[in-house]
Write a protein that holds these residues in place. Structure first.
Motif, short mmCIF file in Angstrom:
data_model
loop_
_atom_site.label_atom_id
_atom_site.label_comp_id
_atom_site.label_asym_id
_atom_site.label_seq_id
_atom_site.Cartn_x
_atom_site.Cartn_y
_atom_site.Cartn_z
N GLN A 173 52.85 52.49 -33.04
CA GLN A 173 52.10 51.34 -32.56
C GLN A 173 52.98 50.09 -32.55
O GLN A 173 53.65 49.77 -33.53
N VAL A 174 52.97 49.40 -31.43
CA VAL A 174 53.75 48.19 -31.24
C VAL A 174 52.88 46.96 -31.51
O VAL A 174 51.75 46.87 -31.05
N TRP A 175 53.45 46.01 -32.24
CA TRP A 175 52.82 44.72 -32.50
C TRP A 175 53.76 43.64 -31.97
O TRP A 175 54.93 43.57 -32.37
N ALA A 176 53.26 42.79 -31.09
CA ALA A 176 54.07 41.73 -30.49
C ALA A 176 53.29 40.42 -30.56
O ALA A 176 52.31 40.25 -29.84
N GLU A 180 47.90 48.07 -21.56
CA GLU A 180 48.38 48.28 -20.19
C GLU A 180 49.84 47.83 -20.05
O GLU A 180 50.55 48.28 -19.15
N LEU A 181 50.29 46.95 -20.93
CA LEU A 181 51.68 46.50 -20.90
C LEU A 181 52.59 47.46 -21.63
O LEU A 181 53.64 47.87 -21.13
N ILE A 182 52.21 47.80 -22.83
CA ILE A 182 53.07 48.62 -23.67
C ILE A 182 53.15 50.06 -23.18
O ILE A 182 54.09 50.80 -23.47
N GLY A 183 52.15 50.48 -22.38
CA GLY A 183 52.14 51.84 -21.86
C GLY A 183 52.87 52.01 -20.55
O GLY A 183 52.81 53.08 -19.95
N ILE A 240 56.30 40.61 -18.68
CA ILE A 240 57.36 41.42 -18.10
C ILE A 240 58.31 41.94 -19.17
O ILE A 240 58.76 43.08 -19.15
N PHE A 241 58.63 41.10 -20.16
CA PHE A 241 59.52 41.54 -21.22
C PHE A 241 58.87 42.60 -22.10
O PHE A 241 59.54 43.49 -22.61
N ILE A 242 57.57 42.50 -22.32
CA ILE A 242 56.87 43.56 -23.04
C ILE A 242 57.07 44.88 -22.31
O ILE A 242 57.41 45.92 -22.91
N GLN A 243 56.89 44.87 -21.01
CA GLN A 243 57.01 46.09 -20.22
C GLN A 243 58.43 46.65 -20.20
O GLN A 243 58.64 47.86 -20.37
N SER A 244 59.42 45.78 -19.98
CA SER A 244 60.78 46.27 -19.77
C SER A 244 61.59 46.40 -21.06
O SER A 244 62.68 46.95 -21.04
#
Length: 383
Positions: free
Chosen positions: A148-151, A68-71, A134-138
């Motif tokens: 695919q993102v890995w954080a 839900e964040l990365i999308g 927030i930083f993941i989103q922006s």
């Protein structure tokens, strides 16, 4: 929650509001440093607290976690007549080659602003956790269309660690890097082949730069690009030992993109002072050798300011954001990415010295998407 793109993006108000208006403008960097420093001695975190990155809970984002964040997407796109619209949103781009999905390793910036310890706990709560989301989103969402993102979560060094050269600060940075390196092991194990994008901001970029220096050879033939944003890079001291070169044009892969965003007149003393003093490194770095690449152009050009492909401009009382094309212009100037002309109203978190550090990605969100997609195409063509 996912739509609250700028609300509290980094609550620096607690450390910025430390004096009168005159004191802020005259001594803002010194006051900020004083108010950010931890009030305790460094104590190594217990070994049992060290994350192994073999559990979903060790990650903010990975396949099946944090989708839900990365999308997240801007709620509206405002086009500009000077652009081919296929240049902006990568989903609409027409690629002449079939692209292999990339694996993206993203390390978020400092979100822990308390002064009670030198390293944040792995499990954040309250405002620190909110800022990380927030930083993941922006920031990280700009790469979501690439693969695919890995954080990873990590025991980030407290904010004051970047404003000091004392042993406590260096020890805190070592703890944080150890976590990032361990997370990178897990990332590589899950992604043993195919293109890789590295992306970070501020503290996250510092750890990625160190990762390139110590382990870059492991992915040299897989690297699409490394976005080392919001952390200064010395052309002589850093670039020679990282492996990847600095990006010079858009149709190039395996290189580093890096920028520090300021408006005129720029005063970078707050972050440059400690960086130049060494932060534990020899030889000493110099802002005279500071590297800047322009995310709008994809290289180090210093001529006329270029027109950006998409800036995240807050709407609805900071509850959402529009992707506005042509909202900013910028060029590299003496190692800084300098904004030209009027800058959109982004919120109250510009730092002393006209430093747009908090907005390094938001100002160029559409440009980052476009840049990464073009470099992924260049990587594919080179195979």
């Amino acid at each position: 929650m996912a739509a609250r793109i700028f609300l509290g993006i980094i609550a620096l108000l607690t450390v910025l509001v430390v004096g009168g208006v005159t004191a802020y403008y005259l001594y803002g960097d010194e006051l900020l440093a004083d108010q950010a420093m931890p009030t305790v001695e460094f104590v190594a975190p217990p070994e049992e607290d060290r994350p192994l990155y073999d559990e979903d809970s060790d990650w903010l984002v990975k396949p099946g976690v944090g989708e839900e964040l990365i999308g997240w997407e801007p709620n509206e796109f405002l086009p500009h007549p000077d652009f081919d619209q296929s240049d902006v949103m990568t989903d609409d781009a027409v690629d002449p080659v079939e692209l292999t999905p990339a694996a993206i390793f993203y390390v978020h910036p400092t979100t822990y602003l308390q002064r009670d310890r030198w390293n944040a706990p792995i499990e954040l709560d309250g405002n620190a956790a909110f800022r990380a989301r927030i930083f993941i989103q922006s920031q990280a969402s700009a790469f979501a269309a690439m693969g695919q993102v890995w954080a990873p979560r990590y025991r980030q060094a407290a904010y004051g660690a970047f404003l000091s050269t004392e042993p406590d600060a260096l020890s805190a940075l070592d703890v944080a890097f150890e976590d990032v390196s361990t997370a990178f092991d897990a990332f590589l194990a899950a992604n043993p082949e195919g293109p890789i994008i590295l992306a970070g901001h501020s503290q996250g970029s510092l750890h990625l730069l160190r990762l390139l220096k110590t382990r870059g050879s492991e992915i040299s033939d897989r690297l699409v690009a490394a976005y080392i944003v919001g952390w200064p890079i010395d052309r002589a001291v850093d670039v020679a030992v990282t492996g990847p070169a600095i990006c010079s044009r858009r149709d190039e892969s395996g290189c580093i993109m890096t920028w520090l965003t300021f408006a005129d007149p720029a005063n970078p003393n707050l972050f440059m002072r400690t960086w130049e003093e060494g932060n534990g490194s020899e030889p000493l770095r110099s802002r005279e050798r500071l590297v800047c690449t322009n995310p709008i152009t994809g290289g180090e050009e210093t001529e006329e300011p270029a027109l950006g492909r998409g800036t995240l401009v807050p709407t609805d009382g900071l509850q959402n954001a529009t992707l506005a094309q042509g909202a900013v212009r910028a060029r590299c100037d003496e190692g800084l990415l300098t904004l030209a002309g009027e800058v959109p109203e982004l919120g109250p978190y510009t730092l002393p010295g006209n430093n747009y550090h908090v907005y390094d990605y938001a100002l160029f969100y559409g440009d980052v998407r476009y840049d990464a997609d073009r470099r992924r195409e260049a990587w594919e063509r080179a195979q």
